[in-house]
Design a protein around this motif. Structure first.
Motif, PDB file in Angstrom:
ATOM      1  N   ASN A   1      29.181  89.112  34.559  1.00  0.00           N
ATOM      2  CA  ASN A   1      28.413  89.329  33.326  1.00  0.00           C
ATOM      3  C   ASN A   1      27.572  88.109  32.988  1.00  0.00           C
ATOM      4  O   ASN A   1      26.391  88.222  32.657  1.00  0.00           O
ATOM      5  N   GLU A   2      28.188  86.938  33.082  1.00  0.00           N
ATOM      6  CA  GLU A   2      27.457  85.709  32.786  1.00  0.00           C
ATOM      7  C   GLU A   2      26.366  85.458  33.826  1.00  0.00           C
ATOM      8  O   GLU A   2      25.263  85.029  33.499  1.00  0.00           O
ATOM      9  N   TYR A   3      26.656  85.746  35.084  1.00  0.00           N
ATOM     10  CA  TYR A   3      25.658  85.579  36.138  1.00  0.00           C
ATOM     11  C   TYR A   3      24.470  86.519  35.897  1.00  0.00           C
ATOM     12  O   TYR A   3      23.314  86.107  36.014  1.00  0.00           O
ATOM     13  N   ALA A   4      24.757  87.765  35.546  1.00  0.00           N
ATOM     14  CA  ALA A   4      23.695  88.734  35.276  1.00  0.00           C
ATOM     15  C   ALA A   4      22.780  88.205  34.172  1.00  0.00           C
ATOM     16  O   ALA A   4      21.545  88.229  34.306  1.00  0.00           O
ATOM     17  N   ARG A   5      23.375  87.715  33.087  1.00  0.00           N
ATOM     18  CA  ARG A   5      22.563  87.164  31.981  1.00  0.00           C
ATOM     19  C   ARG A   5      21.719  85.987  32.458  1.00  0.00           C
ATOM     20  O   ARG A   5      20.564  85.844  32.077  1.00  0.00           O
TER      21      ARG A   5
ATOM     22  N   ASP B   1      35.004  78.070  36.796  1.00  0.00           N
ATOM     23  CA  ASP B   1      34.244  78.268  35.568  1.00  0.00           C
ATOM     24  C   ASP B   1      32.881  78.801  36.007  1.00  0.00           C
ATOM     25  O   ASP B   1      32.607  78.899  37.210  1.00  0.00           O
ATOM     26  N   PHE B   2      32.031  79.155  35.079  1.00  0.00           N
ATOM     27  CA  PHE B   2      30.777  79.791  35.471  1.00  0.00           C
ATOM     28  C   PHE B   2      29.904  78.876  36.315  1.00  0.00           C
ATOM     29  O   PHE B   2      29.322  79.309  37.319  1.00  0.00           O
ATOM     30  N   GLY B   3      29.800  77.599  35.953  1.00  0.00           N
ATOM     31  CA  GLY B   3      28.956  76.678  36.716  1.00  0.00           C
ATOM     32  C   GLY B   3      29.407  76.545  38.166  1.00  0.00           C
ATOM     33  O   GLY B   3      28.586  76.548  39.090  1.00  0.00           O
ATOM     34  N   THR B   4      30.703  76.438  38.365  1.00  0.00           N
ATOM     35  CA  THR B   4      31.243  76.340  39.721  1.00  0.00           C
ATOM     36  C   THR B   4      30.982  77.624  40.500  1.00  0.00           C
ATOM     37  O   THR B   4      30.578  77.595  41.662  1.00  0.00           O
TER      38      THR B   4
ATOM     39  N   ARG C   1      28.751  77.799  43.885  1.00  0.00           N
ATOM     40  CA  ARG C   1      29.344  78.264  45.150  1.00  0.00           C
ATOM     41  C   ARG C   1      28.625  79.501  45.673  1.00  0.00           C
ATOM     42  O   ARG C   1      28.400  79.633  46.871  1.00  0.00           O
ATOM     43  N   LEU C   2      28.260  80.398  44.782  1.00  0.00           N
ATOM     44  CA  LEU C   2      27.523  81.586  45.209  1.00  0.00           C
ATOM     45  C   LEU C   2      26.174  81.183  45.788  1.00  0.00           C
ATOM     46  O   LEU C   2      25.775  81.658  46.853  1.00  0.00           O
ATOM     47  N   SER C   3      25.474  80.283  45.131  1.00  0.00           N
ATOM     48  CA  SER C   3      24.170  79.826  45.615  1.00  0.00           C
ATOM     49  C   SER C   3      24.301  79.144  46.982  1.00  0.00           C
ATOM     50  O   SER C   3      23.512  79.425  47.906  1.00  0.00           O
ATOM     51  N   ASP C   4      25.284  78.258  47.124  1.00  0.00           N
ATOM     52  CA  ASP C   4      25.492  77.579  48.408  1.00  0.00           C
ATOM     53  C   ASP C   4      25.891  78.569  49.500  1.00  0.00           C
ATOM     54  O   ASP C   4      25.458  78.450  50.653  1.00  0.00           O
ATOM     55  N   PHE C   5      26.713  79.569  49.140  1.00  0.00           N
ATOM     56  CA  PHE C   5      27.125  80.583  50.099  1.00  0.00           C
ATOM     57  C   PHE C   5      25.914  81.381  50.581  1.00  0.00           C
ATOM     58  O   PHE C   5      25.751  81.620  51.779  1.00  0.00           O
ATOM     59  N   VAL C   6      25.039  81.767  49.659  1.00  0.00           N
ATOM     60  CA  VAL C   6      23.832  82.517  50.021  1.00  0.00           C
ATOM     61  C   VAL C   6      22.945  81.672  50.931  1.00  0.00           C
ATOM     62  O   VAL C   6      22.424  82.160  51.940  1.00  0.00           O
ATOM     63  N   ASP C   7      22.776  80.389  50.606  1.00  0.00           N
ATOM     64  CA  ASP C   7      21.972  79.497  51.454  1.00  0.00           C
ATOM     65  C   ASP C   7      22.554  79.396  52.861  1.00  0.00           C
ATOM     66  O   ASP C   7      21.821  79.425  53.857  1.00  0.00           O
ATOM     67  N   THR C   8      23.876  79.274  52.955  1.00  0.00           N
ATOM     68  CA  THR C   8      24.535  79.175  54.254  1.00  0.00           C
ATOM     69  C   THR C   8      24.384  80.476  55.034  1.00  0.00           C
ATOM     70  O   THR C   8      24.081  80.457  56.239  1.00  0.00           O
TER      71      THR C   8
END
Length: 185
Positions: free
Chosen positions: A34-38, A137-140, A144-151
């Motif tokens: 939910n927080e990511y969507a926002r 937490d949301f920042g982590t 991690r999602l961003s780094d995972f997508v980049d990888t």
């Protein structure tokens, strides 16, 4: 001769506790989604009946997120593509090298092959990552999602280049943007 054991009344309590934990982990993941969507301007992202959510980045990288209630883990995985038909073994060797101390995954994932369910289809390379949901937490989560997508994107590109190259040594293995979690002295 062993005697049959009777179930204790605690079985009902344990089962109810386990169901609550499953709901708690799904809720944790749903809250993060939910927080990511926002944060990216979407109205919502929801888990399906299986407790999964699939996200597509740049029409290229599809990432599936799911919670594993038994372990309390968040699992992320991305299909990288089918293995090169004529050089499967060579690419598998490269994937194993990429997993070595996470040198070519940046510590954010393990390279794997999907099980061969249909012998007429080539095996598919995957990038997989697991972490404790309760530690995010949301920042982590977002990092991690961003780094995972980049990888995953780096390995998708590598797989494509590897498939087109005449010699596998011509193609440089991915070097994700952050260091391996190994201590360097």
């Amino acid at each position: 001769r062993p005697q049959a054991r009777r179930l204790s009344p605690n079985v009902t309590r344990i089962s109810a506790t386990r169901e609550k934990m499953m709901d708690d982990y799904s809720k944790l993941l749903q809250d993060l989604l939910n927080e990511y969507a926002r944060s990216v301007g979407l109205s919502s992202l929801t888990l399906d009946e299986a407790g999964r959510c699939c996200l597509l980045f740049d029409d290229k990288v599809s990432v599936t997120l799911e919670s594993h209630p038994e372990t309390g883990a968040l699992v992320m995985f991305a299909e990288l593509g089918p293995l090169p038909a004529e050089r499967e073994h060579d690419f598998c060797r490269r994937m194993l090298q990429g997993n070595y101390f996470w040198q070519h995954t940046g510590g954010l994932g393990t390279l794997a092959l999907s099980p061969e369910e249909d012998p007429n289809l080539p095996p598919t390379a995957l990038l997989m990552y697991q972490t404790a949901l309760s530690s995010l937490d949301f920042g982590t989560f977002q990092n991690r999602l961003s780094d995972f997508v980049d990888t995953a994107e780096a390995w998708i590109d590598y797989l494509s280049e590897f498939d087109q190259a005449k010699d596998s040594d011509e193609v440089q293995m991915p070097q994700p943007g952050h260091d391996s979690p190994m201590l360097r002295v």
